[in-house]
Design a protein around this motif. Sequence first.
Motif: not given
Length: 478
Positions: A60-76, A180-185
């Motif tokens: 529920t941390d807004e900063n963390l949510e923003n980071l995950i959103d970026i990663a789901l788009k850009n993670n190589q 995705i699961t491991n990336l978010i974690a």
Amino acid sequence: MKNNRNIKYAGLICVLLSIAGCKTTSIVEKTENKTVPENYADNGLDTLNTGKVQWRSYFTDENLENLIDIALKNNQELNITLQEIEIAKSEVKARKGEYLPFVGFSAGADLTKSGRYTSTGSGEATTDIMPGKETPDPLPNYRFALTSSWEIDIWNKLHNAKKAALNRYLGSIEGKNFVITNLIAEIADSYYELLALDNQLEITKQNIDIQTNALKVVKIQKEAARVNELAVRRFEAQILSTQSLQFDIQQQITETENKINFLLGRFPQKIARSSNTFSTITPADIHAGVPSQLLENRPDIKKAEMELIAAKLDIKATKAKFYPSLGISAGIGYEAFNTKYLLTSPESLLYSIAGDLVAPLINRNAIKTEYLTAGAKQIQAVYNYERTLVNAYIEVANQLSKIQNTAKSYDLKSQQVDALNESVQISNNLFSSARADYMEVLLTQKDALESKFELIETKKQQMNAFVNVYRALGGGWN
């Protein structure tokens, strides 16, 4: 008489092909064990499962949510996995095309000059290509045709190969979900580690202030001859040690920030975060559900299951190679020695149709090797599935236990920190009134600093368990 002889030859060929198909090496497929315990130790029966909660509701941390959103788009790594899915999808299309008829178009032109004193040349020289028209020398030839070939999949060899490719494609999708699961974690865990380092850095700065004030008191007491130079030097050494620790923590912060940036697929930059709330974060209640839910929640288990199904189909497809294969080929088009006669029917019309029944008779070692290899890979797939299932259960059990133990440890360490904070104040007061030795002050300050660090480390471990139990339950991808 001749027809009877042809029938006998055809019958002999069929018998040989049948024998060839029957003499196959036999392998025994291994059956996987899907049995899991009814529940997790000391967890009871709870059908609710945190792994099914959407990640935005879990973190529920807004900063963390923003980071995950970026990663789901850009993670190589994730984008590489998406391309692997496309590769697997193309393999399914290729396998599907193998059991469908192949139709092609061909066109060509050639010019032939036969020697006069050859059987072909002498025949052409004495034969009119048309009534009253000698055969041209050299002889041109023009043609175009549609051709078709089709292997009748009588043993489902091609269909099973397509199904195997399809299951591998589905497995690649589960592999993407696992990434995705491991990336978010990993992002969440690194984020909480960064908050912990920020808090440790703040505590270090506070301790430098406390130690600096204590040094001033010691210097005053030295001037009053109440302590000697040794006490001053010991206090100075303590400050220098704490200042060195400050730079060590700052380096860890830089590396952790860059780790997160790497996961986000971008170059280093500051990570937005709210560090002041770290010590008050309260992990949400965890519902582990029952172990059997892992079979549908965990992407790695589902991927292993898809690979196991594909391995079983590979055995069937490979075994069918021992049996006769039936192929049909056909063609229709036009051919003439002159382009003005090319579309003349029926004189220039050509067509053909043929059927082939082929089976290996001698030296089938390559097929046997492929068949035995498929059998070994199926057994490997079974063990891999069972290993993945056991590992998933153990991961959940470990993290559930860690959540309980770190919560108890955090409560005790909080009490320890409170007690040592009071001890620091008491020791300073006693030292100021010459009722305590300076070593007592130093040791008390050292113990207080270590206890605060341990408290933050315990909170980090608590949040680590909070993240990893979500990953272990298969959360984040759905």
